[in-house]
Design an enzyme around this catalytic site. Structure first.
Site, PDB file in Angstrom:
ATOM      1  N   VAL A 139       0.868  -1.175   0.000  1.00  0.00           N
ATOM      2  CA  VAL A 139       0.000   0.000   0.000  1.00  0.00           C
ATOM      3  C   VAL A 139       0.907   1.228   0.000  1.00  0.00           C
ATOM      4  CG1 VAL A 139      -1.935  -1.107   1.128  1.00  0.00           C
ATOM      5  CG2 VAL A 139      -0.169  -0.064   2.505  1.00  0.00           C
ATOM      6  N   CYS A 140       0.550   2.246  -0.723  1.00  0.00           N
ATOM      7  CA  CYS A 140       1.519   3.318  -0.973  1.00  0.00           C
ATOM      8  C   CYS A 140       0.842   4.641  -1.232  1.00  0.00           C
ATOM      9  CB  CYS A 140       2.331   3.054  -2.229  1.00  0.00           C
ATOM     10  SG  CYS A 140       3.035   1.449  -2.357  1.00  0.00           S
TER      11      CYS A 140
END
Ligand SMILES: *[C@@H]1O[C@H](CO)[C@@H](O)[C@H](O)[C@H]1NC(C)=O
Ligand SMILES: *[C@@H]1O[C@H](CO)[C@@H](O)[C@H](O)[C@H]1NC(C)=O
Ligand SMILES: *[C@@H]1O[C@H](CO)[C@@H](O)[C@H](O)[C@H]1NC(C)=O
Ligand SMILES: *[C@@H]1O[C@H](CO)[C@@H](O)[C@H](O)[C@H]1NC(C)=O
Ligand SMILES: *[C@@H]1O[C@H](CO)[C@@H](O)[C@H](O)[C@H]1NC(C)=O
Length: 392
Positions: A139-140
């Site tokens: 996740v970013c």
């Protein structure tokens, strides 16, 4: 299965009870750059990968240098696997079945992964596991912005390790912590000249963050979807192998595409094993976009559009036309800080401020990368998120 669900719930509860204490958001940070203070763990060192070497030899120097950290990381994954399925059965399965999978991967990836197993002494199946891992749990936040002189600036936080074991005492994610020593900057050369550069995890042959100097910059974020990674990966194991691993596509685009347009077409049109977001920046005004992908095709491309006042595009892990999950809204704080910064003042320095603001910066954040295509510049910093801080 019941055990897994229970463990995940227990992890969530322990995280919730220790961490849902405001403030986990904060005012937009300023004056964070050059990186310093408690959110900065350290600089990232550079290594060269020589593309003129045979794939099986390309990673030997890096892996020799990072062997201990890689072994520690793989041990942590094994410990987690043992917690889910006691008695070592899961890893037994990995050691027996995944080496076969190495042969089904396209080259150069297959030979590179085998070369990493040889150089590190880690069983091939476990290196394959390590290479699949990121396709599923990343996740970013990624941002491409254009300043008022037409320079494109690309920044990203790489957040990794969600649900992979919460260390209650340390209030940290076990896998995220183990990954930090593996973060490296790579200079991929051919004929002794840089072809592209990337920030990566030692032992991983795909790309999540990279720059082709003077041409384009590229990052990938995971896209959760019901038709998710698992189906494509399962199909691959069962022999239906017409999709491409996402981070192999980004690697091959960085290596082979020679313009923003070419990169964009490849990222939008190549069939994938799982959905993804590709965030691409070019070298001319207006060249910045988020490509929202299903496995088969590009669903949507959102581009910088100065006429509409859209001087940046920002992607976390939700389709831009939908609301983010209320428990995981990094988009609103990120956009708020970008809006406060203004186009006139956006630079690598102020981009770092945005990426240092909680919860854009969170317990999963492993590194922050800043790229400026016109100067061929890529710089990365290992991050920490001192308490109080959102777990994701
Ligand atoms: C807690 O974190 C510190 C530093 O990050 C590390 O040295 C230590 O081993 C960790 N403790 C546990 C129990 O993992
Ligand atoms: C490669 O390039 C570096 C600097 O760019 C130079 O110092 C070195 O001699 C070159 N090596 C070869 C084999 O040409
Ligand atoms: C931008 O990329 C194009 C296509 O690769 C290249 O021809 C051009 O020289 C680049 N422009 C700059 C300013 O680097
Ligand atoms: C940021 O600015 C854009 C464009 O004006 C606007 O659409 C958006 O709602 C703003 N977001 C926040 C969080 O301020
Ligand atoms: C932009 O930067 C200038 C100079 O550092 C500063 O005076 C100004 O307040 C900044 N503007 C905003 C909106 O932050």
């Amino acid at each position: 299965m019941a055990r897994c669900v229970c463990l995940v719930l227990a992890a969530l509860l322990s995280v919730a009870s220790t961490q849902f204490i405001p403030p986990y958001t904060e005012d937009c940070r300023a004056e964070m750059y050059p990186p310093n203070g408690p959110t900065f763990r350290g600089a990232v060192s550079w290594y060269t990968v020589d593309l003129d070497l045979p794939p099986s030899k390309r990673w030997t120097a890096l892996i020799t240098a990072k062997k201990t950290d890689l072994v520690n990381m793989i041990q942590a994954i094994k410990d987690l696997a043992d917690a889910f399925v006691p008695s070592g059965r899961l890893i037994e399965l990995v050691d027996i079945t995944l080496p076969l999978m190495a042969d089904t991967l396209p080259n150069p990836f297959s030979d590179e992964i085998k070369g990493i197993a040889t150089a590190s002494g880690i069983p091939l199946g476990e290196v394959v596991l390590f290479n699949i891992f990121y396709e599923v749990f990343t996740v970013c936040t990624s941002i491409v912005a254009e300043d008022d002189k037409g320079n494109l600036i690309h920044g990203r936080n790489l957040d990794f390790g969600l649900f992979m074991g919460w260390d209650v005492k340390n209030k940290s994610w076990i896998i995220s912590e183990k990954l930090k020593p593996l973060v490296v900057n790579l200079d991929f050369k051919r004929n002794n000249q840089t072809v592209f550069k990337s920030t990566n995890f030692a032992g991983y042959v795909g790309m999540l963050t990279g720059i082709k100097p003077h041409m384009f910059t590229l990052t990938m974020n995971e896209r959760f979807s019901l038709d998710g990674g698992y189906i494509g990966i399962l199909e691959w194991i069962l022999g239906k192998r017409d999709g491409m691993w996402m981070s192999f596509l980004t690697r091959s685009v960085l290596e082979n595409a020679n313009s923003y347009e070419e990169a964009k077409a490849l990222l939008a049109q190549t069939k994938l094993l799982a959905p993804a977001y590709f965030i691409l920046g070019g070298n001319r005004t207006g060249q910045g976009c988020i490509i929202t992908r299903s496995r088969l095709l590009s669903i949507d491309i959102l581009e910088i559009d100065l006429k509409l006042g859209r001087w940046y595009v920002l992607e976390t892990n939700y389709d831009h036309w939908k609301e983010p999950l209320f428990l995981d809204d990094r988009r609103t704080p990120g956009m708020k800080c970008m809006n406060q910064t203004t186009q006139k003042n956006i630079t690598l320095k102020t981009m770092y401020d945005v990426l240092s603001t909680k919860p854009v910066l969170n317990k999963l954040t492993t590194y922050t990368t800043l790229m400026q295509v016109s100067e061929g510049k890529l710089e990365s910093y290992i991050r920490d998120c001192p308490n109080p801080c959102m777990p994701w």
